[in-house]
Motif scaffolding. Structure first.
Motif, PDB file in Angstrom:
ATOM      1  N   LYS A 187       0.434  -0.963  -0.007  1.00  0.00           N
ATOM      2  CA  LYS A 187      -0.210   0.033  -0.207  1.00  0.00           C
ATOM      3  C   LYS A 187       1.020   1.391  -0.073  1.00  0.00           C
ATOM      4  O   LYS A 187       0.697   2.599  -1.112  1.00  0.00           O
ATOM      5  N   LEU A 190       2.355   1.905  -2.897  1.00  0.00           N
ATOM      6  CA  LEU A 190       0.915   2.544  -3.927  1.00  0.00           C
ATOM      7  C   LEU A 190       0.783   4.216  -4.131  1.00  0.00           C
ATOM      8  O   LEU A 190       0.392   4.876  -5.228  1.00  0.00           O
ATOM      9  N   ASP A 194       0.825   7.025  -6.711  1.00  0.00           N
ATOM     10  CA  ASP A 194       0.103   8.059  -6.698  1.00  0.00           C
ATOM     11  C   ASP A 194       0.602   9.254  -6.750  1.00  0.00           C
ATOM     12  O   ASP A 194       0.092  10.513  -7.385  1.00  0.00           O
ATOM     13  N   THR A 201       0.960   0.018 -13.080  1.00  0.00           N
ATOM     14  CA  THR A 201      -0.147   0.063 -13.341  1.00  0.00           C
ATOM     15  C   THR A 201       0.281  -2.225 -14.194  1.00  0.00           C
ATOM     16  O   THR A 201      -0.654  -3.646 -14.074  1.00  0.00           O
ATOM     17  N   ARG A 224      -7.658  -1.404  -7.687  1.00  0.00           N
ATOM     18  CA  ARG A 224      -6.367  -1.078  -8.225  1.00  0.00           C
ATOM     19  C   ARG A 224      -6.574  -2.579 -10.148  1.00  0.00           C
ATOM     20  O   ARG A 224      -5.190  -2.439  -9.936  1.00  0.00           O
TER      21      ARG A 224
END
Length: 482
Positions: A187, A190, A194, A201, A224
């Motif tokens: 997390k 990710l 962002d 991806t 996601r």
């Protein structure tokens, strides 16, 4: 495309039971002959007679908490390993240190920790590039997943822990298909992607372990496009159980026998009852028999007779349900009570043995007076009644506020009592009755027990010992991490 690692996962449950318990006497005899600790523990036991779960339940349980002390008495492995280094016939390729420390061997056997099966269940395929963020330092987690990925035919990027921005850069540039590591670190990666606008991806699958994997995080990853699955493994035993696409519990690995026993005993409990996870492994290099993990779980009752919808037929566990001992886990790493005790031993003045004398919070008289000042008590009819004491309380409140304002005008700043309050709540002892000037002029605060919070500033009270300033107080006072 692989849907199962091998045909062992889909065999008839009765056949599995027969095959496992036909192998067990050989493993017991091997452990007794090649691991000195088992030569002692299994004295008087005939390995050839251990051919059923009932017979297995008659063997002693060796718990992880006990292994720590046994290893200290007989380094490196406490006599439980059938491998070593130097001139040993069965040479260890690596040796690792888990918190405790507990030492674990790794030999050159392919997929030594048996985690390739869990990777396949999580959707990994031969040829995938795997971004491995488990630690490669001291502990075996990084090697556990790397050897599994290599055995499956994957390529591994040994990312290790930390360096979030570089992790994001590597994912964006190398385009790995899958992630292995703790769920919380995925997390973090990710979120950083962002923030920086990096394209990550390519990650579509993840196998996570080492900490809780709540449904909320699993769903956030799915949103996601990342399918995340968890595996239950330890540094001593390797793979114990793993999640599949059916998401109907954790499927027990084909290379172990799992029992759920009543904590503190070796007595198995019925399917569906919560108890301690006890595992027997068929690893010939580290042949742990009836090894008590200290973890609590339960066998899903319906899994005994009904296969998973993914086609796997072994029994399934409900997942991790807590600990049967006082060991805790912090950021994926076990912390043992003995480690906390060692910290306390180094700081003899710490009040770790003080009883918890905390009382329900009581209002101070001044607080009550200040609260009631100017409004008096209400009679039963609801009309406000004048309280003769309220005028005095109001004058006292005004004097306190005026004094504080005067201190501010003169440049004085009162130290907030946050740390003292934390100490008081954790230890059940009153904070020091020192004047504000003493609190401002010194970073050392003498408390009733004689323990001093140390720093480079002058001391304002006697001390029999010293402990670190700040957040370490609750851990030392309560004898556990908080």
């Amino acid at each position: 495309m692989l849907t199962h690692f091998d045909t062992l996962e889909t065999r008839d449950p009765a056949m599995r039971e027969r095959e496992l318990f036909s192998r067990l006497p050989v493993q017991v005899a091997h452990a007794k002959a090649n691991a000195p600790a088992y030569a002692t523990l299994l004295a008087g036991i005939d390995p050839a007679a251990v051919t059923s779960r009932a017979a297995l339940a008659g063997l002693p349980v060796t718990r992880k908490s006990e292994l720590l002390e046994l290893q200290k008495a007989g380094r490196p492995f406490g006599g439980f390993a059938a491998t070593g280094w130097g001139g040993h016939a069965n040479r260890a390729q690596r040796v690792f240190a888990s918190p405790g420390p507990l030492y674990e061997p790794e030999t050159a056997r392919p997929d030594y920790w048996r985690l390739a099966r869990a990777l396949v269940a999580a959707g990994f395929q031969p040829g995938d590039l795997v971004h491995n963020t488990f630690s490669y330092h001291f502990t075996p987690a990084g090697s556990m997943l790397e050897t599994a990925a290599l055995a499956l035919g994957c390529t591994v990027f040994p990312a290790g822990i930390g360096q979030t921005e570089m992790q994001v850069q590597a994912v964006a540039e190398l385009r790995p298909a899958g992630y292995v590591g703790t769920p919380s670190f995925l997390k973090i990666i990710l979120d950083k992607a962002d923030e920086t606008g990096a394209d990550v991806t390519s990650l579509t699958k993840a196998l996570v372990s080492g900490e809780a994997f709540p449904p909320s995080l699993r769903d956030a990853l799915a949103a996601r496009g990342i399918a995340g699955y968890q595996v239950y493994a330890t540094a001593d035993l390797g793979n114990i159980a793993y999640e599949s696409a059916a998401r109907s519990g954790l499927v027990v690995d084909e290379g172990v026998i799992v029992e759920i026993v009543r904590p503190g005993t070796g007595d198995p409990v019925a399917a569906g009852e919560v108890g301690e996870v006890v595992v027997t492994t068929f690893n010939p290099d580290y042949p742990l028999l009836r090894f008590g993990t200290g973890d609590l779980s339960a066998i899903i009752a319906e899994s005994v007779a009904t296969p998973s919808s993914c086609g796997r037929t072994n029994i399934r566990l409900k997942g991790w349900l807590g600990r049967a001992d006082q060991t805790t886990k912090v950021k994926g790493m076990f912390v043992h009570p003995s480690q906390v005790a060692e910290i306390v031993r180094r700081h003899p003045g710490s009040p770790e043995s003080a009883p918890d004398r905390r009382q329900p919070r009581r209002r101070r008289p001044d607080d009550a007076a200040l609260r009631d000042a100017g409004r008096g008590a209400r009679p039963s009819g609801g009309r406000r009644r004048h309280d003769p004491g309220s005028d005095q309380a109001a004058r006292r409140s005004h004097a306190v506020r005026a004094g504080l304002a005067d201190e501010r005008r003169q440049g004085h700043r009162r130290r907030p009592p946050l740390r003292l309050n934390r100490y008081s709540r954790a230890c059940g002892r009153a904070p020091p009755r020192a004047p504000p000037a003493a609190l401002c002029d010194s970073a050392q605060i003498s408390v009733a027990s004689g323990v001093t919070i140390t720093s480079s500033q002058p001391q304002c009270g006697p001390a029999r010992g010293s402990i670190p300033l700040g957040a370490h107080f609750p851990a030392l006072c309560k004898g556990r991490l908080q």
